[in-house]
Design a protein around this motif. Structure first.
Motif, PDB file in Angstrom:
ATOM      1  N   GLY A 104     -16.964 -61.054  40.432  1.00 53.24           N
ATOM      2  CA  GLY A 104     -16.093 -59.793  39.608  1.00 53.24           C
ATOM      3  C   GLY A 104     -16.441 -59.951  38.412  1.00 53.24           C
ATOM      4  N   GLY A 105     -16.907 -60.908  37.603  1.00 53.73           N
ATOM      5  CA  GLY A 105     -17.536 -60.691  36.216  1.00 53.73           C
ATOM      6  C   GLY A 105     -18.649 -59.972  36.236  1.00 53.73           C
ATOM      7  N   ALA A 106     -19.662 -59.994  37.395  1.00 55.07           N
ATOM      8  CA  ALA A 106     -20.675 -59.376  37.426  1.00 55.07           C
ATOM      9  C   ALA A 106     -20.255 -57.760  37.562  1.00 55.07           C
ATOM     10  CB  ALA A 106     -21.550 -59.417  38.685  1.00 55.07           C
ATOM     11  N   ILE A 107     -19.412 -57.190  38.423  1.00 56.21           N
ATOM     12  CA  ILE A 107     -18.842 -56.064  38.250  1.00 56.21           C
ATOM     13  C   ILE A 107     -18.274 -55.510  37.211  1.00 56.21           C
ATOM     14  CG2 ILE A 107     -17.153 -54.599  39.592  1.00 56.21           C
ATOM     15  CD1 ILE A 107     -17.438 -56.381  42.142  1.00 56.21           C
ATOM     16  N   LEU A 108     -17.591 -56.293  36.323  1.00 58.74           N
ATOM     17  CA  LEU A 108     -17.295 -55.665  34.995  1.00 58.74           C
ATOM     18  C   LEU A 108     -18.191 -55.771  33.871  1.00 58.74           C
ATOM     19  CD1 LEU A 108     -13.970 -58.315  34.650  1.00 58.74           C
ATOM     20  CD2 LEU A 108     -13.928 -56.008  34.770  1.00 58.74           C
ATOM     21  N   LEU A 109     -19.251 -56.398  33.936  1.00 58.99           N
ATOM     22  CA  LEU A 109     -20.325 -56.184  33.163  1.00 58.99           C
ATOM     23  C   LEU A 109     -21.035 -55.047  33.564  1.00 58.99           C
ATOM     24  CD1 LEU A 109     -21.731 -59.816  32.793  1.00 58.99           C
ATOM     25  CD2 LEU A 109     -20.767 -58.407  31.047  1.00 58.99           C
ATOM     26  N   ALA A 110     -21.137 -54.651  35.053  1.00 58.47           N
ATOM     27  CA  ALA A 110     -21.801 -53.517  35.420  1.00 58.47           C
ATOM     28  C   ALA A 110     -21.094 -52.398  34.796  1.00 58.47           C
ATOM     29  CB  ALA A 110     -21.887 -53.609  36.817  1.00 58.47           C
ATOM     30  N   SER A 111     -19.766 -52.420  35.062  1.00 55.35           N
ATOM     31  CA  SER A 111     -18.925 -51.256  34.732  1.00 55.35           C
ATOM     32  C   SER A 111     -19.068 -50.938  33.180  1.00 55.35           C
ATOM     33  CB  SER A 111     -17.545 -51.379  34.946  1.00 55.35           C
ATOM     34  OG  SER A 111     -16.811 -52.500  34.254  1.00 55.35           O
ATOM     35  N   LEU A 112     -19.252 -51.962  32.307  1.00 56.63           N
ATOM     36  CA  LEU A 112     -19.661 -51.961  30.959  1.00 56.63           C
ATOM     37  C   LEU A 112     -20.938 -51.329  30.739  1.00 56.63           C
ATOM     38  CD1 LEU A 112     -18.293 -52.112  28.125  1.00 56.63           C
ATOM     39  CD2 LEU A 112     -19.360 -54.330  28.079  1.00 56.63           C
ATOM     40  N   ALA A 113     -21.876 -51.799  31.333  1.00 58.18           N
ATOM     41  CA  ALA A 113     -23.124 -51.191  31.065  1.00 58.18           C
ATOM     42  C   ALA A 113     -23.387 -49.593  31.586  1.00 58.18           C
ATOM     43  CB  ALA A 113     -24.268 -52.007  31.950  1.00 58.18           C
ATOM     44  N   ILE A 114     -22.781 -49.402  32.926  1.00 52.96           N
ATOM     45  CA  ILE A 114     -22.782 -47.839  33.376  1.00 52.96           C
ATOM     46  C   ILE A 114     -22.019 -47.344  32.260  1.00 52.96           C
ATOM     47  CG2 ILE A 114     -21.950 -46.409  34.979  1.00 52.96           C
ATOM     48  CD1 ILE A 114     -22.034 -48.800  36.989  1.00 52.96           C
ATOM     49  N   ASN A 115     -21.029 -47.493  31.692  1.00 56.44           N
ATOM     50  CA  ASN A 115     -20.427 -46.565  30.807  1.00 56.44           C
ATOM     51  C   ASN A 115     -20.999 -46.423  29.462  1.00 56.44           C
ATOM     52  OD1 ASN A 115     -17.530 -45.669  29.541  1.00 56.44           O
ATOM     53  ND2 ASN A 115     -18.359 -47.174  28.275  1.00 56.44           N
ATOM     54  N   GLU A 116     -21.758 -47.669  28.966  1.00 61.32           N
ATOM     55  CA  GLU A 116     -22.626 -47.355  27.658  1.00 61.32           C
ATOM     56  C   GLU A 116     -23.793 -46.331  28.031  1.00 61.32           C
ATOM     57  OE1 GLU A 116     -22.462 -48.972  24.669  1.00 61.32           O
ATOM     58  OE2 GLU A 116     -20.328 -49.210  25.339  1.00 61.32           O
ATOM     59  N   TRP A 117     -24.479 -46.471  29.294  1.00 62.49           N
ATOM     60  CA  TRP A 117     -25.448 -45.702  29.583  1.00 62.49           C
ATOM     61  C   TRP A 117     -25.131 -44.336  29.437  1.00 62.49           C
ATOM     62  CZ3 TRP A 117     -25.360 -42.395  34.099  1.00 62.49           C
ATOM     63  CH2 TRP A 117     -26.443 -41.844  34.336  1.00 62.49           C
ATOM     64  N   TRP A 118     -23.972 -44.009  30.056  1.00 64.88           N
ATOM     65  CA  TRP A 118     -23.396 -42.602  30.241  1.00 64.88           C
ATOM     66  C   TRP A 118     -23.137 -41.871  28.992  1.00 64.88           C
ATOM     67  CZ3 TRP A 118     -18.552 -40.295  29.118  1.00 64.88           C
ATOM     68  CH2 TRP A 118     -18.409 -38.916  29.744  1.00 64.88           C
ATOM     69  N   VAL A 119     -22.399 -42.952  28.033  1.00 70.35           N
ATOM     70  CA  VAL A 119     -22.481 -42.454  26.649  1.00 70.35           C
ATOM     71  C   VAL A 119     -23.516 -42.117  25.806  1.00 70.35           C
ATOM     72  CG1 VAL A 119     -21.431 -42.982  24.349  1.00 70.35           C
ATOM     73  CG2 VAL A 119     -19.980 -43.650  26.404  1.00 70.35           C
ATOM     74  N   ARG A 120     -24.674 -43.062  25.993  1.00 74.71           N
ATOM     75  CA  ARG A 120     -25.803 -42.461  25.355  1.00 74.71           C
ATOM     76  C   ARG A 120     -26.435 -41.586  25.975  1.00 74.71           C
ATOM     77  NH1 ARG A 120     -28.344 -48.888  24.705  1.00 74.71           N
ATOM     78  NH2 ARG A 120     -26.605 -49.484  23.187  1.00 74.71           N
ATOM     79  N   ARG A 121     -26.632 -41.252  27.228  1.00 80.47           N
ATOM     80  CA  ARG A 121     -27.176 -40.087  27.992  1.00 80.47           C
ATOM     81  C   ARG A 121     -26.556 -38.815  27.413  1.00 80.47           C
ATOM     82  NH1 ARG A 121     -26.000 -37.406  32.799  1.00 80.47           N
ATOM     83  NH2 ARG A 121     -28.055 -36.609  33.826  1.00 80.47           N
ATOM     84  N   ARG A 122     -25.146 -39.058  26.998  1.00 79.36           N
ATOM     85  CA  ARG A 122     -24.619 -37.671  26.648  1.00 79.36           C
ATOM     86  C   ARG A 122     -24.729 -37.507  25.167  1.00 79.36           C
ATOM     87  NH1 ARG A 122     -18.465 -36.457  28.034  1.00 79.36           N
ATOM     88  NH2 ARG A 122     -19.264 -34.382  27.310  1.00 79.36           N
ATOM     89  N   ARG A 123     -25.406 -38.603  24.231  1.00 83.85           N
ATOM     90  CA  ARG A 123     -25.341 -38.645  22.918  1.00 83.85           C
ATOM     91  C   ARG A 123     -24.150 -38.346  22.175  1.00 83.85           C
ATOM     92  NH1 ARG A 123     -30.920 -35.079  22.120  1.00 83.85           N
ATOM     93  NH2 ARG A 123     -32.323 -36.322  23.361  1.00 83.85           N
ATOM     94  N   LEU A 124     -23.111 -39.119  22.918  1.00 86.16           N
ATOM     95  CA  LEU A 124     -21.757 -38.987  22.285  1.00 86.16           C
ATOM     96  C   LEU A 124     -21.872 -40.288  21.008  1.00 86.16           C
ATOM     97  CD1 LEU A 124     -19.562 -38.574  25.074  1.00 86.16           C
ATOM     98  CD2 LEU A 124     -20.192 -36.942  23.336  1.00 86.16           C
ATOM     99  N   PRO A 125     -21.230 -40.148  20.051  1.00 84.70           N
ATOM    100  CA  PRO A 125     -21.059 -41.152  18.984  1.00 84.70           C
ATOM    101  C   PRO A 125     -20.002 -42.502  19.664  1.00 84.70           C
ATOM    102  CG  PRO A 125     -19.990 -39.286  18.247  1.00 84.70           C
ATOM    103  CD  PRO A 125     -20.678 -38.872  19.379  1.00 84.70           C
TER     104      PRO A 125
END
Length: 292
Positions: A266-287
């Protein structure tokens, strides 16, 4: 993000402390009242009324009344109906409320935030899922009331923060947050409190002091400050980081049974969700800033 991680580590102790030393032993309304009084005392010396417009004072008080006052009333009642692990389990829906409320206030719909929050819910569910029967549904509803109040408060604070003068230090106005919560809780204790169930041991008073001065006093200020510096997706995910953190505290300090394989997965899934979210934010170049 550092603020949110630090407060998560701080709050991880709260679940077990309440369950072990306060629940069923000290009147829940009195416990909430003491906790908020102490939290208010931390920030009242720094309060500068002239720095904030009256409408913003009322808004901040309303946020405090909901996020802290009303949330605590629901939260402490839940420990009378559920065990500590069950309360942790039922908090996994908070990320969904955060993303939906944030989109509603911004008049938009961001499916990716909902997806990342759902992934965080999955991670927390893997950690704590156990079959429940109809006897738990009242406890479930009470916890959802707390979840909704907590989600609404932190998202509303994010939206209010962008309307405030950036030159005004947040600690000099945050006392209004606690005053709003205090006004609500005083009324709740007067109507529903049981003066016959006050703390009787030094340990109980000590736990209340810790929860009030540190967990509530510093914790909510730092959490809401952190909430203004991340996007809604990351904020939603961090709401569920309390689940593995709370379980670790239970395991290490109270020697409660915990499935380590579920905790790791479960902890690995939580970390993955955070990593995916950060990747998406950077991909869109949102501050990564308020209302990102």
């Amino acid at each position: 993000m550092g603020y949110l991680v630090g407060v998560t580590a701080l709050w991880a102790f709260s679940f077990s402390l309440i369950g072990a030393y306060l629940s069923g032993q000290v009147d829940s309304y009195f416990a909430v009242l003491v906790r908020i009084v102490l939290a208010a005392l931390v920030f009242l010396p720094f309060l500068k009324p002239r720095l904030l417009a009256n409408r913003h004072k009322l808004a901040l008080m309303a946020i405090g009344a909901v996020q802290l006052g009303l949330m605590y009333i629901f939260f402490y009642q839940s420990f009378l109906l559920l065990s500590v692990p069950e309360v942790l389990l039922f908090t996994i829906f908070t990320p969904l409320y955060v993303t939906l409320i944030d989109d509603a206030l911004a008049r938009r719909f961001t499916p990716f935030y909902l997806l990342s929050a759902a992934l965080a819910v999955l991670g927390a569910a893997v950690i704590r899922y156990k079959g429940v029967d109809s006897g738990f549904w009242l406890g479930f509803l009470v916890v959802q009331g707390a979840n909704l109040c907590f989600a609404l408060g932190q998202v509303a604070y994010r939206h209010l923060a962008v309307r405030l003068d950036e030159k005004v230090p947040q600690y000099s106005i945050f006392g209004w947050f606690y005053l709003g919560a205090l006004a609500l809780v005083i009324m709740a204790f007067a109507l529903f409190g049981n003066p016959a169930k006050l703390p009787t041991t030094g340990m109980q008073w000590g736990v209340l002091a810790w929860l009030g001065l540190v967990a509530s006093g510093l914790g909510y200020f730092l959490w809401n400050k952190g909430a203004t510096r991340v996007d809604a997706g990351a904020l939603a995910i961090m709401n569920n980081a309390l689940v593995p953190a709370g379980l670790l505290v239970n395991l290490v300090l109270w020697n409660r049974d915990a499935d380590l394989s579920r905790l790791a997965l479960g902890g690995a899934i939580l970390l993955a969700s955070l990593a995916i979210n950060e990747w998406w934010v950077r991909r869109r170049r949102l501050p990564v800033s308020p209302l990102a």
